[in-house]
Enzyme design. Structure first.
Site, PDB file in Angstrom:
ATOM      1  N   CYS A   1       0.848  -1.205   0.000  1.00 53.91           N
ATOM      2  CA  CYS A   1       0.000   0.000   0.000  1.00 53.91           C
ATOM      3  C   CYS A   1       0.875   1.244   0.000  1.00 53.91           C
ATOM      4  O   CYS A   1       0.586   2.219  -0.711  1.00 53.91           O
ATOM      5  CB  CYS A   1      -0.936  -0.003   1.200  1.00 53.91           C
ATOM      6  SG  CYS A   1      -2.323  -1.164   1.041  1.00 53.91           S
TER       7      CYS A   1
ATOM      8  N   ASP B   1      10.532  -6.241  -8.760  1.00 55.71           N
ATOM      9  CA  ASP B   1      10.822  -6.798  -7.433  1.00 55.71           C
ATOM     10  C   ASP B   1      12.200  -6.321  -6.991  1.00 55.71           C
ATOM     11  O   ASP B   1      13.137  -6.278  -7.777  1.00 55.71           O
ATOM     12  CB  ASP B   1      10.765  -8.333  -7.484  1.00 55.71           C
ATOM     13  CG  ASP B   1      10.663  -8.953  -6.105  1.00 55.71           C
ATOM     14  OD1 ASP B   1       9.624  -9.562  -5.805  1.00 55.71           O
ATOM     15  OD2 ASP B   1      11.632  -8.831  -5.311  1.00 55.71           O
TER      16      ASP B   1
ATOM     17  N   HIS C   1      -0.491 -10.385  -4.530  1.00 58.87           N
ATOM     18  CA  HIS C   1       0.408  -9.979  -5.613  1.00 58.87           C
ATOM     19  C   HIS C   1       0.790 -11.201  -6.428  1.00 58.87           C
ATOM     20  O   HIS C   1       0.799 -12.330  -5.926  1.00 58.87           O
ATOM     21  CB  HIS C   1       1.658  -9.300  -5.060  1.00 58.87           C
ATOM     22  CG  HIS C   1       2.401 -10.108  -4.048  1.00 58.87           C
ATOM     23  ND1 HIS C   1       2.006 -10.177  -2.723  1.00 58.87           N
ATOM     24  CD2 HIS C   1       3.485 -10.911  -4.162  1.00 58.87           C
ATOM     25  CE1 HIS C   1       2.830 -10.966  -2.063  1.00 58.87           C
ATOM     26  NE2 HIS C   1       3.737 -11.438  -2.915  1.00 58.87           N
TER      27      HIS C   1
ATOM     28  N   HIS D   1       3.804 -12.652  -9.043  1.00 61.19           N
ATOM     29  CA  HIS D   1       5.153 -12.501  -9.573  1.00 61.19           C
ATOM     30  C   HIS D   1       5.122 -12.873 -11.057  1.00 61.19           C
ATOM     31  O   HIS D   1       4.694 -13.987 -11.401  1.00 61.19           O
ATOM     32  CB  HIS D   1       6.116 -13.461  -8.871  1.00 61.19           C
ATOM     33  CG  HIS D   1       6.224 -13.282  -7.374  1.00 61.19           C
ATOM     34  ND1 HIS D   1       7.314 -12.704  -6.764  1.00 61.19           N
ATOM     35  CD2 HIS D   1       5.362 -13.615  -6.368  1.00 61.19           C
ATOM     36  CE1 HIS D   1       7.136 -12.693  -5.450  1.00 61.19           C
ATOM     37  NE2 HIS D   1       5.963 -13.253  -5.179  1.00 61.19           N
TER      38      HIS D   1
HETATM   39  P1  5GP Z   1       5.974 -13.042  -1.450  1.00 62.58           P
HETATM   40  O1  5GP Z   1       7.107 -13.769  -0.783  1.00 62.58           O
HETATM   41  O2  5GP Z   1       5.039 -12.419  -0.437  1.00 62.58           O
HETATM   42  O3  5GP Z   1       5.260 -13.840  -2.488  1.00 62.58           O
HETATM   43  O4  5GP Z   1       6.665 -11.880  -2.281  1.00 62.58           O
HETATM   44  C1  5GP Z   1       7.004 -10.640  -1.759  1.00 62.58           C
HETATM   45  C2  5GP Z   1       7.978 -10.021  -2.730  1.00 62.58           C
HETATM   46  O5  5GP Z   1       8.050  -8.627  -2.468  1.00 62.58           O
HETATM   47  C3  5GP Z   1       9.402 -10.579  -2.614  1.00 62.58           C
HETATM   48  O6  5GP Z   1       9.810 -11.128  -3.856  1.00 62.58           O
HETATM   49  C4  5GP Z   1      10.233  -9.339  -2.226  1.00 62.58           C
HETATM   50  O7  5GP Z   1      11.502  -9.321  -2.843  1.00 62.58           O
HETATM   51  C5  5GP Z   1       9.356  -8.193  -2.677  1.00 62.58           C
HETATM   52  N1  5GP Z   1       9.511  -6.987  -1.897  1.00 62.58           N
HETATM   53  C6  5GP Z   1       9.446  -6.880  -0.541  1.00 62.58           C
HETATM   54  N2  5GP Z   1       9.618  -5.604  -0.158  1.00 62.58           N
HETATM   55  C7  5GP Z   1       9.777  -4.882  -1.298  1.00 62.58           C
HETATM   56  C8  5GP Z   1       9.996  -3.494  -1.540  1.00 62.58           C
HETATM   57  O8  5GP Z   1      10.077  -2.659  -0.641  1.00 62.58           O
HETATM   58  N3  5GP Z   1      10.113  -3.112  -2.841  1.00 62.58           N
HETATM   59  C9  5GP Z   1      10.033  -4.009  -3.878  1.00 62.58           C
HETATM   60  N4  5GP Z   1      10.178  -3.523  -5.119  1.00 62.58           N
HETATM   61  N5  5GP Z   1       9.830  -5.315  -3.674  1.00 62.58           N
HETATM   62  C10 5GP Z   1       9.703  -5.750  -2.408  1.00 62.58           C
HETATM   63 ZN    ZN Z   2      -1.744  -3.356   1.249  1.00 62.13          ZN
END
Ligand code: 5GP
Ligand code: ZN
Length: 113
Positions: free
Chosen positions: A5, A28, A99, A101
């Site tokens: 957010c 990412d 989200h 990827h």
């Molecule tokens: P999840 O593990 O929840 O599926 O993916 C979260 C993703 O968010 C991870 O791949 C992580 O690298 C990315 N991520 C976390 N914090 C940030 C941020 O502050 N900026 C960006 N660009 N990516 C983030």
């Molecule tokens: Zn949110």
């Protein structure tokens, strides 16, 4: 409400790939492939299970699917790519804002399925 957010609200900087009224797509911070874009609905929903009980979430997921298509074209991934959604703790979800990827730019071979 959460880190994504804050990224959507531009309180935290990010590298935007594509956005419209409903979705925000950005690189990412810790890429696992030459292309690693996160496609995020601009409204906060916790995870993909919300779609069953929340009509608005279902609408946003349609917009997310369209945005995946846009990102693939912008990044030149017409030959193929992978879309991953980690859901809840056992799925490895670390950010509790739905989200997807979008991974690409190399031949993806390692598979869970
Ligand atoms: P999840 O593990 O929840 O599926 O993916 C979260 C993703 O968010 C991870 O791949 C992580 O690298 C990315 N991520 C976390 N914090 C940030 C941020 O502050 N900026 C960006 N660009 N990516 C983030
Ligand atoms: Zn949110």
């Amino acid at each position: 409400m959460c880190i994504f957010c804050d990224i959507i609200d531009k309180k935290i900087p990010s590298s935007c790939v594509y956005e419209n009224d409903y979705v925000y797509c950005f690189n990412d911070i810790n890429p696992v492939a030459p292309v690693h874009v996160l496609v995020v609905p601009k409204k906060h929903f916790e995870d993909i299970m919300d779609i069953a009980t929340n009509e608005e979430c279902a609408f946003y997921m349609g917009e997310v699917a369209k945005a995946v298509n846009e990102v693939a074209k912008i990044k030149g991934l017409e030959e193929g790519f992978r879309v991953i959604n980690n859901c809840r703790e056992m799925g490895g979800q670390t950010v509790k804002h739905i989200h997807f990827h979008v991974i690409g730019g190399l031949k993806l071979t390692e598979k869970m399925i």
